[in-house]
Design a protein around this motif. Structure first.
Motif, PDB file in Angstrom:
ATOM      1  N   SER A 191      11.816 -27.425  25.715  1.00 51.88           N
ATOM      2  CA  SER A 191      11.414 -26.026  25.699  1.00 51.88           C
ATOM      3  C   SER A 191       9.883 -25.999  25.667  1.00 51.88           C
ATOM      4  O   SER A 191       9.273 -26.533  24.735  1.00 51.88           O
ATOM      5  N   PHE A 239       4.945 -32.479  23.474  1.00 56.30           N
ATOM      6  CA  PHE A 239       5.873 -31.339  23.554  1.00 56.30           C
ATOM      7  C   PHE A 239       5.856 -30.466  22.304  1.00 56.30           C
ATOM      8  O   PHE A 239       6.448 -29.393  22.286  1.00 56.30           O
ATOM      9  N   CYS A 240       5.176 -30.895  21.243  1.00 50.94           N
ATOM     10  CA  CYS A 240       5.478 -30.348  19.906  1.00 50.94           C
ATOM     11  C   CYS A 240       4.421 -29.376  19.366  1.00 50.94           C
ATOM     12  O   CYS A 240       3.216 -29.634  19.392  1.00 50.94           O
ATOM     13  N   PRO A 280      14.137 -40.257  15.021  1.00 49.04           N
ATOM     14  CA  PRO A 280      14.174 -39.653  16.357  1.00 49.04           C
ATOM     15  C   PRO A 280      13.620 -40.589  17.433  1.00 49.04           C
ATOM     16  O   PRO A 280      12.590 -41.227  17.222  1.00 49.04           O
ATOM     17  N   GLN A 316       7.003 -34.277   7.938  1.00 40.91           N
ATOM     18  CA  GLN A 316       7.216 -34.465   9.384  1.00 40.91           C
ATOM     19  C   GLN A 316       7.237 -35.940   9.746  1.00 40.91           C
ATOM     20  O   GLN A 316       7.827 -36.344  10.732  1.00 40.91           O
ATOM     21  N   ARG A 367       4.447 -40.598  22.394  1.00 43.07           N
ATOM     22  CA  ARG A 367       5.182 -40.986  21.187  1.00 43.07           C
ATOM     23  C   ARG A 367       4.635 -42.263  20.551  1.00 43.07           C
ATOM     24  O   ARG A 367       4.892 -42.535  19.391  1.00 43.07           O
ATOM     25  N   GLN A 401      13.785 -39.513  21.003  1.00 43.93           N
ATOM     26  CA  GLN A 401      13.338 -38.503  21.987  1.00 43.93           C
ATOM     27  C   GLN A 401      13.670 -38.837  23.429  1.00 43.93           C
ATOM     28  O   GLN A 401      14.080 -37.970  24.181  1.00 43.93           O
ATOM     29  N   ARG A 428       6.259 -25.137  24.952  1.00 46.68           N
ATOM     30  CA  ARG A 428       5.601 -24.412  23.865  1.00 46.68           C
ATOM     31  C   ARG A 428       4.151 -24.152  24.216  1.00 46.68           C
ATOM     32  O   ARG A 428       3.389 -25.087  24.480  1.00 46.68           O
ATOM     33  N   HIS A 480       8.988 -41.542  11.585  1.00 51.13           N
ATOM     34  CA  HIS A 480       8.514 -41.745  12.959  1.00 51.13           C
ATOM     35  C   HIS A 480       8.634 -43.234  13.271  1.00 51.13           C
ATOM     36  O   HIS A 480       8.136 -44.062  12.500  1.00 51.13           O
ATOM     37  N   ASP A 538      17.031 -37.742  17.059  1.00 47.82           N
ATOM     38  CA  ASP A 538      16.790 -36.549  17.894  1.00 47.82           C
ATOM     39  C   ASP A 538      16.472 -37.022  19.303  1.00 47.82           C
ATOM     40  O   ASP A 538      15.794 -38.051  19.481  1.00 47.82           O
ATOM     41  N   VAL A 539      16.902 -36.242  20.294  1.00 45.99           N
ATOM     42  CA  VAL A 539      16.578 -36.565  21.687  1.00 45.99           C
ATOM     43  C   VAL A 539      16.301 -35.264  22.435  1.00 45.99           C
ATOM     44  O   VAL A 539      16.871 -34.233  22.117  1.00 45.99           O
ATOM     45  N   ILE A 540      15.386 -35.363  23.399  1.00 52.04           N
ATOM     46  CA  ILE A 540      15.079 -34.200  24.243  1.00 52.04           C
ATOM     47  C   ILE A 540      15.468 -34.544  25.675  1.00 52.04           C
ATOM     48  O   ILE A 540      15.100 -35.619  26.171  1.00 52.04           O
ATOM     49  N   PHE A 552      18.398 -31.733  22.281  1.00 58.06           N
ATOM     50  CA  PHE A 552      17.754 -30.471  22.654  1.00 58.06           C
ATOM     51  C   PHE A 552      17.339 -30.501  24.125  1.00 58.06           C
ATOM     52  O   PHE A 552      16.936 -31.551  24.640  1.00 58.06           O
ATOM     53  N   LYS A 553      17.376 -29.299  24.749  1.00 57.64           N
ATOM     54  CA  LYS A 553      16.770 -29.163  26.078  1.00 57.64           C
ATOM     55  C   LYS A 553      15.276 -28.956  25.848  1.00 57.64           C
ATOM     56  O   LYS A 553      14.898 -28.210  24.932  1.00 57.64           O
ATOM     57  N   VAL A 556       4.332 -28.408  16.168  1.00 57.99           N
ATOM     58  CA  VAL A 556       4.160 -28.568  14.712  1.00 57.99           C
ATOM     59  C   VAL A 556       2.692 -28.753  14.274  1.00 57.99           C
ATOM     60  O   VAL A 556       2.234 -28.072  13.346  1.00 57.99           O
ATOM     61  N   ARG A 613      11.261 -24.467  19.170  1.00 60.49           N
ATOM     62  CA  ARG A 613      11.801 -24.199  20.505  1.00 60.49           C
ATOM     63  C   ARG A 613      11.814 -22.692  20.720  1.00 60.49           C
ATOM     64  O   ARG A 613      11.674 -21.921  19.772  1.00 60.49           O
TER      65      ARG A 613
HETATM   66  N1  SAM Z   1       8.533 -34.994  13.018  1.00 54.66           N
HETATM   67  C1  SAM Z   1       9.754 -35.286  13.596  1.00 54.66           C
HETATM   68  C2  SAM Z   1       9.610 -36.479  14.553  1.00 54.66           C
HETATM   69  O1  SAM Z   1       8.549 -36.786  15.009  1.00 54.66           O
HETATM   70  O2  SAM Z   1      10.608 -37.038  14.878  1.00 54.66           O
HETATM   71  C3  SAM Z   1      10.368 -34.127  14.364  1.00 54.66           C
HETATM   72  C4  SAM Z   1      10.082 -32.750  13.970  1.00 54.66           C
HETATM   73  S1  SAM Z   1      10.613 -31.517  15.103  1.00 54.66           S
HETATM   74  C5  SAM Z   1      10.489 -30.151  14.064  1.00 54.66           C
HETATM   75  C6  SAM Z   1      12.352 -31.770  15.227  1.00 54.66           C
HETATM   76  C7  SAM Z   1      12.836 -32.097  16.612  1.00 54.66           C
HETATM   77  O3  SAM Z   1      12.731 -30.977  17.458  1.00 54.66           O
HETATM   78  C8  SAM Z   1      12.081 -33.186  17.339  1.00 54.66           C
HETATM   79  O4  SAM Z   1      12.448 -34.476  16.935  1.00 54.66           O
HETATM   80  C9  SAM Z   1      12.416 -32.927  18.788  1.00 54.66           C
HETATM   81  O5  SAM Z   1      13.570 -33.633  19.188  1.00 54.66           O
HETATM   82  C10 SAM Z   1      12.697 -31.421  18.802  1.00 54.66           C
HETATM   83  N2  SAM Z   1      11.631 -30.706  19.495  1.00 54.66           N
HETATM   84  C11 SAM Z   1      10.347 -30.554  19.099  1.00 54.66           C
HETATM   85  N3  SAM Z   1       9.659 -29.859  20.038  1.00 54.66           N
HETATM   86  C12 SAM Z   1      10.529 -29.583  21.025  1.00 54.66           C
HETATM   87  C13 SAM Z   1      10.408 -28.901  22.283  1.00 54.66           C
HETATM   88  N4  SAM Z   1       9.242 -28.394  22.675  1.00 54.66           N
HETATM   89  N5  SAM Z   1      11.519 -28.801  23.055  1.00 54.66           N
HETATM   90  C14 SAM Z   1      12.699 -29.321  22.665  1.00 54.66           C
HETATM   91  N6  SAM Z   1      12.856 -29.983  21.500  1.00 54.66           N
HETATM   92  C15 SAM Z   1      11.793 -30.115  20.696  1.00 54.66           C
END
Ligand code: SAM
Ligand code: SF4
Length: 454
Positions: A337, A163-164, A263, A201, A277, A265, A339, A238, A303-305, A334-335, A166, A51
């Motif tokens: 964000s 959104f990710c 998670p 992950q 997803r 989301q 990337r 996952h 986890d939730v966004i 999380f809000k 990683v 984030r």
């Molecule tokens: N691999 C894990 C999965 O798929 O559930 C999650 C890894 S990530 C490092 C950890 C968490 O960060 C995610 O589950 C998601 O909720 C949050 N996250 C990842 N990218 C994000 C973004 N762009 N904005 C907000 N939250 C984010």
């Protein structure tokens, strides 16, 4: 001559564990850890770019260490996801930075450091290593004096949730050979570690693409057989890849703790699809039902966004509905964000910052109540607790965790660290539990033995 290294770590458990691996490597190069940056000859900031907020912290952290470069000639480096993402740009932007070391370059750290010491040159190493040599075991050289330890079982990710960041900063999914993992766990057990947490992950995908490799459920079975290890945990799962066979391990393997981080989301199918997803709300709820049927005492965290592009009130309402239905033990919220480089960063219909904050507050308020209720359900019950050390609140108290991963503080002697003890829960609060330790005679009572396997 021995030198000192100070590492400042941001982000997830993966980063915390990478920091440990770097410290082990540096020990071999006569750099010992210090917790005081002012004493350090080498300062490394291990970064997170999942984030925007943690990413920005990196620049302020580096700013704080500039004077140590100027006054003492300390070597300054950046590791982790921001290093991987920004590479040479970091060297251009920060003139007093000596080293940028990407996520796959960890094994090269001692050599890079030596080169800088010898030549004064600045280096950036961010090449991806498709062979996965960077994952090789770095066994501890000294006794760890620690009750629990992380063990990385895989790196990277192939899911590309929209959104990710990683997959871009950690590379493709790659599993470590099971032989190496088992060797590492045995070594940790010999050093007195009682609990291992397997990291990746998406640990459910362990072994994918490596012919003849164990499946994740099989790997758990093998670790369950290692003497000295009392507890096994893993993160992250996952929902798409959570198989029935894996769910079954929660009832088959005694050492596997009754907790899963899964998670979700979002609770809206429309948003889940845009997030790429690969599951629906119904499919997620079915997995939760299946987990709870097979292991009724399992704790579920997630986890939730909120505020993903295009998220409307109706979608957010469905997220709240899922929250109330599942009643998570705890939730990381999380809000959204944006990337750079991810697909969602190009999506229209961005949600206003104020709206994201409002939704986050509403969601967190609801979850706070659920978490407290969940914890209160444990009041009066006897739980098995692994004592980890002294409690932060009092010198007379120790702290540990239940099998469901809840923190418990209670009166006790530090010499009990590493022991599994029966504790009656006396008071629940939103973030931890209080308890009283029961005598050793209780540990062999049928009631306690039943609670250990319930
Ligand atoms: N691999 C894990 C999965 O798929 O559930 C999650 C890894 S990530 C490092 C950890 C968490 O960060 C995610 O589950 C998601 O909720 C949050 N996250 C990842 N990218 C994000 C973004 N762009 N904005 C907000 N939250 C984010
Ligand atoms: Fe990111 Fe999705 Fe991979 Fe998790 S599964 S690391 S959220 S891309």
């Amino acid at each position: 001559m021995e030198k000192r290294v100070y590492i400042e770590t941001y982000g997830c458990q993966m980063n915390e564990h990478d920091t440990e691996r770097m410290l082990r490597l540096l020990e071999g190069a006569h750099y010992l850890e210090t917790k005081n940056a002012q004493e350090a000859d080498f300062i490394l900031v291990n970064t997170c770019s999942v984030r925007e907020k943690p990413e920005h912290k990196v620049y302020s952290a580096l700013g704080r260490y500039k004077w140590l470069k100027e006054k003492k000639g300390a070597i300054i480096g950046v590791a982790g996801c921001v290093a991987q993402q920004e590479g040479d740009r970091l060297l251009d932007r920060i003139p007093y930075l000596d080293m940028v070391i990407g996520t796959h370059a960890i094994p090269m750290l001692p050599q890079l450091l030596q080169k800088i010491e010898a030549s004064g040159e600045r280096f950036c190493e961010t090449t991806f290593d498709p062979e996965g040599i960077y994952l090789k075991t770095i066994l501890p050289q000294e006794p760890l004096h620690r009750v629990k330890s992380y063990v990385t079982i895989m790196q990277g990710c192939d899911h590309f949730c929209s959104f990710c960041i990683v997959p871009y900063v950690r590379g493709r999914e790659k599993s470590r050979p099971s032989g190496e993992i088992l060797e590492e766990v045995k070594c940790l057990a010999e050093m007195g570690v009682k609990e291992v947490c397997l990291l990746g992950q998406n640990v459910n995908g362990y072994g994918r693409g490596s012919e003849g490799e164990l499946s994740f459920a099989e790997l758990l079975e093998r670790i369950n057989e290692i003497g000295g290890i009392e507890r096994i945990r893993f993160t992250t799962s996952h929902p798409k890849d959570l198989s029935e066979k894996l769910i079954q391990t929660f009832s088959n393997l005694k050492k596997l703790c009754e907790h899963i981080h899964l998670p979700f989301q979002s609770g809206s199918d429309r948003i889940l699809k845009a997030m790429h997803r690969g599951y629906t709300k119904e499919a997620y709820l079915e997995k939760i039902d299946c987990l709870r049927n097979i292991c009724p005492s399992i704790a579920v965290t997630s986890d939730v966004i909120v505020g993903f592009p295009g998220e409307e009130e109706k979608d957010f309402g469905e997220t709240l509905e899922l929250l109330r239905k599942v009643r998570f033990d705890d939730l990381f919220s999380f809000k959204y964000s944006a990337r750079k480089g991810t697909r969602a960063a190009r999506f229209k219909d961005k949600v206003e910052e104020d709206m994201k904050q409002d939704r986050l507050s509403v969601l967190q308020e609801i979850q706070k109540e659920i978490t407290l209720h969940k914890n209160q359900e444990l009041e009066g019950r006897v739980e098995e607790v692994l004592i980890e050390g002294r409690s932060k609140q009092s010198d007379q108290e120790v702290t540990g965790r239940t099998r469901s991963n809840k923190i418990v503080n209670f009166e006790g002697d530090l010499s009990l660290a590493g022991k599994l003890v029966p504790v009656r829960i006396t008071k629940a609060s939103p973030h931890s539990l209080r308890g009283e330790m029961l005598g050793s005679e209780f540990a062999s009572s049928p009631q306690y033995l039943a609670c250990r396997s319930s």
